[in-house]
Design a protein around this motif. Structure first.
Motif, PDB file in Angstrom:
ATOM      1  N   ALA A  86      24.525 -39.801 -22.254  1.00 14.04           N
ATOM      2  CA  ALA A  86      24.563 -39.946 -20.879  1.00 14.04           C
ATOM      3  C   ALA A  86      23.194 -40.913 -20.454  1.00 14.04           C
ATOM      4  O   ALA A  86      22.689 -40.366 -20.607  1.00 14.04           O
ATOM      5  CB  ALA A  86      24.914 -38.598 -20.619  1.00 14.04           C
ATOM      6  N   THR A  87      24.094 -41.712 -19.555  1.00 18.23           N
ATOM      7  CA  THR A  87      22.578 -42.496 -19.182  1.00 18.23           C
ATOM      8  C   THR A  87      23.723 -42.316 -17.506  1.00 18.23           C
ATOM      9  O   THR A  87      24.716 -42.696 -17.000  1.00 18.23           O
ATOM     10  CB  THR A  87      22.454 -44.007 -19.304  1.00 18.23           C
ATOM     11  OG1 THR A  87      24.096 -44.564 -19.554  1.00 18.23           O
ATOM     12  CG2 THR A  87      22.369 -44.258 -20.380  1.00 18.23           C
ATOM     13  N   TYR A  88      22.980 -42.418 -16.127  1.00 17.22           N
ATOM     14  CA  TYR A  88      23.092 -42.375 -15.126  1.00 17.22           C
ATOM     15  C   TYR A  88      22.430 -43.273 -14.034  1.00 17.22           C
ATOM     16  O   TYR A  88      22.785 -43.992 -13.227  1.00 17.22           O
ATOM     17  CB  TYR A  88      22.435 -41.078 -14.924  1.00 17.22           C
ATOM     18  CG  TYR A  88      22.677 -39.738 -15.405  1.00 17.22           C
ATOM     19  CD1 TYR A  88      23.981 -39.469 -15.531  1.00 17.22           C
ATOM     20  CD2 TYR A  88      22.187 -39.326 -16.768  1.00 17.22           C
ATOM     21  CE1 TYR A  88      24.827 -37.948 -15.064  1.00 17.22           C
ATOM     22  CE2 TYR A  88      22.662 -38.401 -17.233  1.00 17.22           C
ATOM     23  CZ  TYR A  88      24.196 -37.598 -16.766  1.00 17.22           C
ATOM     24  OH  TYR A  88      24.757 -36.984 -17.661  1.00 17.22           O
ATOM     25  N   THR A  89      21.594 -43.720 -14.918  1.00 21.66           N
ATOM     26  CA  THR A  89      21.345 -45.874 -14.154  1.00 21.66           C
ATOM     27  C   THR A  89      21.926 -47.013 -15.319  1.00 21.66           C
ATOM     28  O   THR A  89      21.789 -46.857 -16.040  1.00 21.66           O
ATOM     29  CB  THR A  89      19.969 -45.339 -13.847  1.00 21.66           C
ATOM     30  OG1 THR A  89      18.929 -45.421 -14.828  1.00 21.66           O
ATOM     31  CG2 THR A  89      19.467 -43.980 -13.257  1.00 21.66           C
ATOM     32  N   SER A  90      21.391 -47.786 -14.567  1.00 22.50           N
ATOM     33  CA  SER A  90      22.012 -49.200 -15.004  1.00 22.50           C
ATOM     34  C   SER A  90      20.558 -49.153 -16.215  1.00 22.50           C
ATOM     35  O   SER A  90      20.628 -49.418 -17.371  1.00 22.50           O
ATOM     36  CB  SER A  90      21.327 -50.680 -14.322  1.00 22.50           C
ATOM     37  OG  SER A  90      22.814 -50.506 -13.075  1.00 22.50           O
ATOM     38  N   GLU A  91      18.814 -48.765 -15.582  1.00 24.11           N
ATOM     39  CA  GLU A  91      17.808 -48.648 -16.553  1.00 24.11           C
ATOM     40  C   GLU A  91      18.058 -48.047 -18.158  1.00 24.11           C
ATOM     41  O   GLU A  91      17.706 -48.344 -18.926  1.00 24.11           O
ATOM     42  CB  GLU A  91      16.645 -47.931 -15.988  1.00 24.11           C
ATOM     43  CG  GLU A  91      16.251 -49.837 -14.754  1.00 24.11           C
ATOM     44  CD  GLU A  91      16.855 -49.590 -13.505  1.00 24.11           C
ATOM     45  OE1 GLU A  91      16.979 -50.047 -12.676  1.00 24.11           O
ATOM     46  OE2 GLU A  91      18.124 -47.934 -13.137  1.00 24.11           O
ATOM     47  N   GLU A  92      18.454 -47.026 -17.832  1.00 25.69           N
ATOM     48  CA  GLU A  92      18.740 -45.787 -19.095  1.00 25.69           C
ATOM     49  C   GLU A  92      20.290 -46.359 -19.683  1.00 25.69           C
ATOM     50  O   GLU A  92      20.004 -46.671 -21.465  1.00 25.69           O
ATOM     51  CB  GLU A  92      18.781 -44.941 -18.265  1.00 25.69           C
ATOM     52  CG  GLU A  92      18.055 -43.981 -17.933  1.00 25.69           C
ATOM     53  CD  GLU A  92      18.615 -42.431 -17.242  1.00 25.69           C
ATOM     54  OE1 GLU A  92      20.509 -42.327 -17.254  1.00 25.69           O
ATOM     55  OE2 GLU A  92      18.075 -41.937 -16.691  1.00 25.69           O
ATOM     56  N   SER A  93      21.189 -47.082 -18.311  1.00 24.73           N
ATOM     57  CA  SER A  93      22.152 -47.891 -20.102  1.00 24.73           C
ATOM     58  C   SER A  93      21.677 -49.019 -21.041  1.00 24.73           C
ATOM     59  O   SER A  93      22.111 -49.097 -21.930  1.00 24.73           O
ATOM     60  CB  SER A  93      23.108 -48.309 -19.517  1.00 24.73           C
ATOM     61  OG  SER A  93      23.912 -47.390 -18.328  1.00 24.73           O
ATOM     62  N   SER A  94      21.100 -49.686 -20.430  1.00 26.09           N
ATOM     63  CA  SER A  94      20.176 -51.013 -21.333  1.00 26.09           C
ATOM     64  C   SER A  94      19.545 -50.541 -21.946  1.00 26.09           C
ATOM     65  O   SER A  94      19.658 -51.335 -23.273  1.00 26.09           O
ATOM     66  CB  SER A  94      19.625 -52.190 -19.564  1.00 26.09           C
ATOM     67  OG  SER A  94      18.688 -51.261 -18.900  1.00 26.09           O
ATOM     68  N   LEU A  95      18.384 -50.090 -21.956  1.00 27.29           N
ATOM     69  CA  LEU A  95      17.748 -49.112 -22.742  1.00 27.29           C
ATOM     70  C   LEU A  95      18.730 -48.279 -24.261  1.00 27.29           C
ATOM     71  O   LEU A  95      18.778 -48.744 -25.046  1.00 27.29           O
ATOM     72  CB  LEU A  95      16.608 -47.925 -22.681  1.00 27.29           C
ATOM     73  CG  LEU A  95      15.370 -48.907 -22.054  1.00 27.29           C
ATOM     74  CD1 LEU A  95      15.159 -47.448 -20.874  1.00 27.29           C
ATOM     75  CD2 LEU A  95      14.790 -49.159 -22.160  1.00 27.29           C
ATOM     76  N   ALA A  96      19.752 -47.653 -23.600  1.00 24.03           N
ATOM     77  CA  ALA A  96      20.775 -47.104 -24.216  1.00 24.03           C
ATOM     78  C   ALA A  96      20.836 -48.120 -25.520  1.00 24.03           C
ATOM     79  O   ALA A  96      21.140 -48.130 -26.760  1.00 24.03           O
ATOM     80  CB  ALA A  96      21.318 -46.195 -24.072  1.00 24.03           C
TER      81      ALA A  96
END
Length: 165
Positions: free
Chosen positions: A34-44
């Motif tokens: 689960a990703t909650y920010t754009s930064e977390e999502s792009s890393l994932a």
């Protein structure tokens, strides 16, 4: 209630995948934590933040609209107010977002009708990229696709409403 919200959210994800498949769009689906920010999502996703399509549900006067911009940028409220000739502009609250879409912050895909019942506005920062990546109705599912294909299947107005962070 949790079961209903999960079903609603899964329906957005399933409707989105069906819409892409029905339109013969090639895309990459990525399952991740689960990703909650754009930064977390792009890393994932292993993608650059600049291709991340950040979808913002905003209330302009008395109407909700969906605005999509590169996650590497920030929203320029002044440009949106000028485009709509209004002084009344705000983000949807988390409760409004859930009531209108069944989605939680961070899971909103960059699609208006027929996936989500909103007029769609795309910032020029999106069309400058070859790809767009986004959470697809779930915090654990992402899609990466060509911007050219994205633009073919969305009914959106493109204008400039972002500034550098």
């Amino acid at each position: 209630m949790a079961n209903n919200s999960l079903a609603f959210t899964n329906n957005v994800f399933e409707a989105l995948c069906s819409y892409l498949n029905d339109n013969c769009i090639i895309y990459r689906q990525i399952q991740h934590q689960a990703t909650y920010t754009s930064e977390e999502s792009s890393l994932a996703r292993g993608e650059d933040l600049s291709i991340d399509g950040k979808a913002l549900l905003m209330k302009v006067d008395d109407q909700f609209h969906l605005f999509v911009l590169s996650a590497a940028k920030k929203c320029d409220w002044k440009k949106i107010k000028e485009r709509f000739n209004t002084k009344k502009l705000r983000f949807a609250t988390n409760n409004e977002l859930f009531q209108l879409t069944g989605l939680v912050p961070g899971s909103m895909p960059p699609f208006g009708r027929p996936i989500l019942a909103f007029d769609l506005f795309i910032d020029e920062s999106i069309i400058k990229n070859e790809k767009i990546a986004f959470n697809a109705g779930l915090l654990t599912e992402s899609i990466v696709m060509q911007v050219a294909d994205y633009l073919k299947i969305v009914n959106a107005e493109v204008f400039s409403f972002s500034i550098d962070k």
